[in-house]
Design an enzyme around this catalytic site. Structure first.
Site, PDB file in Angstrom:
ATOM      1  N   MET A 100       0.805  -1.230   0.000  1.00  0.00           N
ATOM      2  CA  MET A 100       0.000   0.000   0.000  1.00  0.00           C
ATOM      3  C   MET A 100       0.836   1.278   0.000  1.00  0.00           C
ATOM      4  O   MET A 100       0.295   2.372   0.136  1.00  0.00           O
ATOM      5  CB  MET A 100      -0.939   0.018   1.215  1.00  0.00           C
ATOM      6  CG  MET A 100      -1.871  -1.157   1.265  1.00  0.00           C
ATOM      7  SD  MET A 100      -2.868  -1.313  -0.233  1.00  0.00           S
ATOM      8  CE  MET A 100      -3.679  -2.865   0.108  1.00  0.00           C
ATOM      9  N   CYS A 101       2.135   1.165  -0.157  1.00  0.00           N
ATOM     10  CA  CYS A 101       2.991   2.359  -0.203  1.00  0.00           C
ATOM     11  C   CYS A 101       2.908   3.018  -1.576  1.00  0.00           C
ATOM     12  O   CYS A 101       2.907   2.341  -2.600  1.00  0.00           O
ATOM     13  CB  CYS A 101       4.439   1.993   0.095  1.00  0.00           C
ATOM     14  SG  CYS A 101       4.753   1.684   1.828  1.00  0.00           S
ATOM     15  N   HIS A 102       2.853   4.336  -1.565  1.00  0.00           N
ATOM     16  CA  HIS A 102       2.837   5.097  -2.810  1.00  0.00           C
ATOM     17  C   HIS A 102       4.230   5.150  -3.422  1.00  0.00           C
ATOM     18  O   HIS A 102       5.214   5.280  -2.693  1.00  0.00           O
ATOM     19  CB  HIS A 102       2.390   6.543  -2.537  1.00  0.00           C
ATOM     20  CG  HIS A 102       0.972   6.660  -2.127  1.00  0.00           C
ATOM     21  ND1 HIS A 102       0.552   6.468  -0.830  1.00  0.00           N
ATOM     22  CD2 HIS A 102      -0.141   6.956  -2.840  1.00  0.00           C
ATOM     23  CE1 HIS A 102      -0.754   6.647  -0.760  1.00  0.00           C
ATOM     24  NE2 HIS A 102      -1.205   6.937  -1.966  1.00  0.00           N
ATOM     25  N   MET A 124       8.297   4.608   5.838  1.00  0.00           N
ATOM     26  CA  MET A 124       8.516   3.252   5.316  1.00  0.00           C
ATOM     27  C   MET A 124       9.776   3.195   4.454  1.00  0.00           C
ATOM     28  O   MET A 124      10.510   2.206   4.480  1.00  0.00           O
ATOM     29  CB  MET A 124       7.305   2.768   4.529  1.00  0.00           C
ATOM     30  CG  MET A 124       6.058   2.577   5.372  1.00  0.00           C
ATOM     31  SD  MET A 124       6.298   1.500   6.802  1.00  0.00           S
ATOM     32  CE  MET A 124       6.731  -0.035   6.017  1.00  0.00           C
ATOM     33  N   GLU A 125      10.036   4.246   3.706  1.00  0.00           N
ATOM     34  CA  GLU A 125      11.234   4.283   2.862  1.00  0.00           C
ATOM     35  C   GLU A 125      12.494   4.264   3.720  1.00  0.00           C
ATOM     36  O   GLU A 125      13.471   3.578   3.396  1.00  0.00           O
ATOM     37  CB  GLU A 125      11.192   5.509   1.950  1.00  0.00           C
ATOM     38  CG  GLU A 125      10.207   5.402   0.804  1.00  0.00           C
ATOM     39  CD  GLU A 125       8.728   5.496   1.215  1.00  0.00           C
ATOM     40  OE1 GLU A 125       7.881   5.147   0.379  1.00  0.00           O
ATOM     41  OE2 GLU A 125       8.410   5.909   2.352  1.00  0.00           O
ATOM     42  N   ASP A 143      24.307 -10.763   4.160  1.00  0.00           N
ATOM     43  CA  ASP A 143      24.623 -11.554   2.968  1.00  0.00           C
ATOM     44  C   ASP A 143      26.126 -11.574   2.701  1.00  0.00           C
ATOM     45  O   ASP A 143      26.682 -12.621   2.364  1.00  0.00           O
ATOM     46  CB  ASP A 143      23.878 -10.992   1.760  1.00  0.00           C
ATOM     47  CG  ASP A 143      24.214 -11.747   0.485  1.00  0.00           C
ATOM     48  OD1 ASP A 143      24.069 -12.992   0.474  1.00  0.00           O
ATOM     49  OD2 ASP A 143      24.623 -11.112  -0.496  1.00  0.00           O
TER      50      ASP A 143
END
Length: 156
Positions: free
Chosen positions: A74-76, A112-113, A127
């Site tokens: 749902m992130c733009h 969120m970013e 990793d």
């Protein structure tokens, strides 16, 4: 309380931000990866077989922040104006703390970013060092601060 990502029929939806005013928005997130002393030494001496670990993590953090809308449903998609990173070396605890600061002028926030940038950066460190230490622990991915938007500022 009405959840913003559900419509009147209880279907998932992306929030309509078209009526929101564009403002400067900024978010800072951080997270930590704890590694073995051998892995910490490999990073410090730049002797990890996969290459320069911290520099690669910085690039991965930037890429992660830019790709957030492709991974979080749902992130733009956002036109980010700035992504800055910093890595703090925590020698006493054989750990690295990664900070990501994201900024834009827009209609929705960038929390969120910032958190995605931290997550991808820390996973990249994992990793690159997993051949040395499979017991690494990623922890405390969190929003440190946000500025702008209708809900105002936040500081941890």
């Amino acid at each position: 309380m009405q959840l913003t990502h559900l419509d009147e029929k209880n279907h998932p939806t992306m929030v309509d931000v078209s009526q929101k005013e564009q403002t400067t928005r900024e978010a800072v997130a951080s997270g930590v990866i704890r590694v073995s002393s051998e892995a910490y030494k490999a990073v410090k001496e730049n002797s990890a077989k996969k290459g320069p670990v911290l520099q690669t993590a910085v690039i991965a953090s930037i890429m992660g922040a830019k790709e957030t809308s492709r991974l979080i449903p749902m992130c733009h998609p956002l036109l980010l104006s700035s992504i800055k990173t910093d890595i703090e070396e925590l020698e006493e605890s054989c750990a690295f703390k990664l900070w990501v600061k994201v900024k834009l002028n827009g209609q929705t926030g960038v929390e969120m970013e910032a958190m995605m940038g931290v997550s991808v950066g820390l996973l990249t460190i994992y990793d690159m060092l997993k051949a040395i230490d499979k017991g690494m622990v990623i922890e405390n991915i969190q929003l440190e601060s946000k500025m702008g938007g209708k809900n105002g500022d936040f500081r941890r």
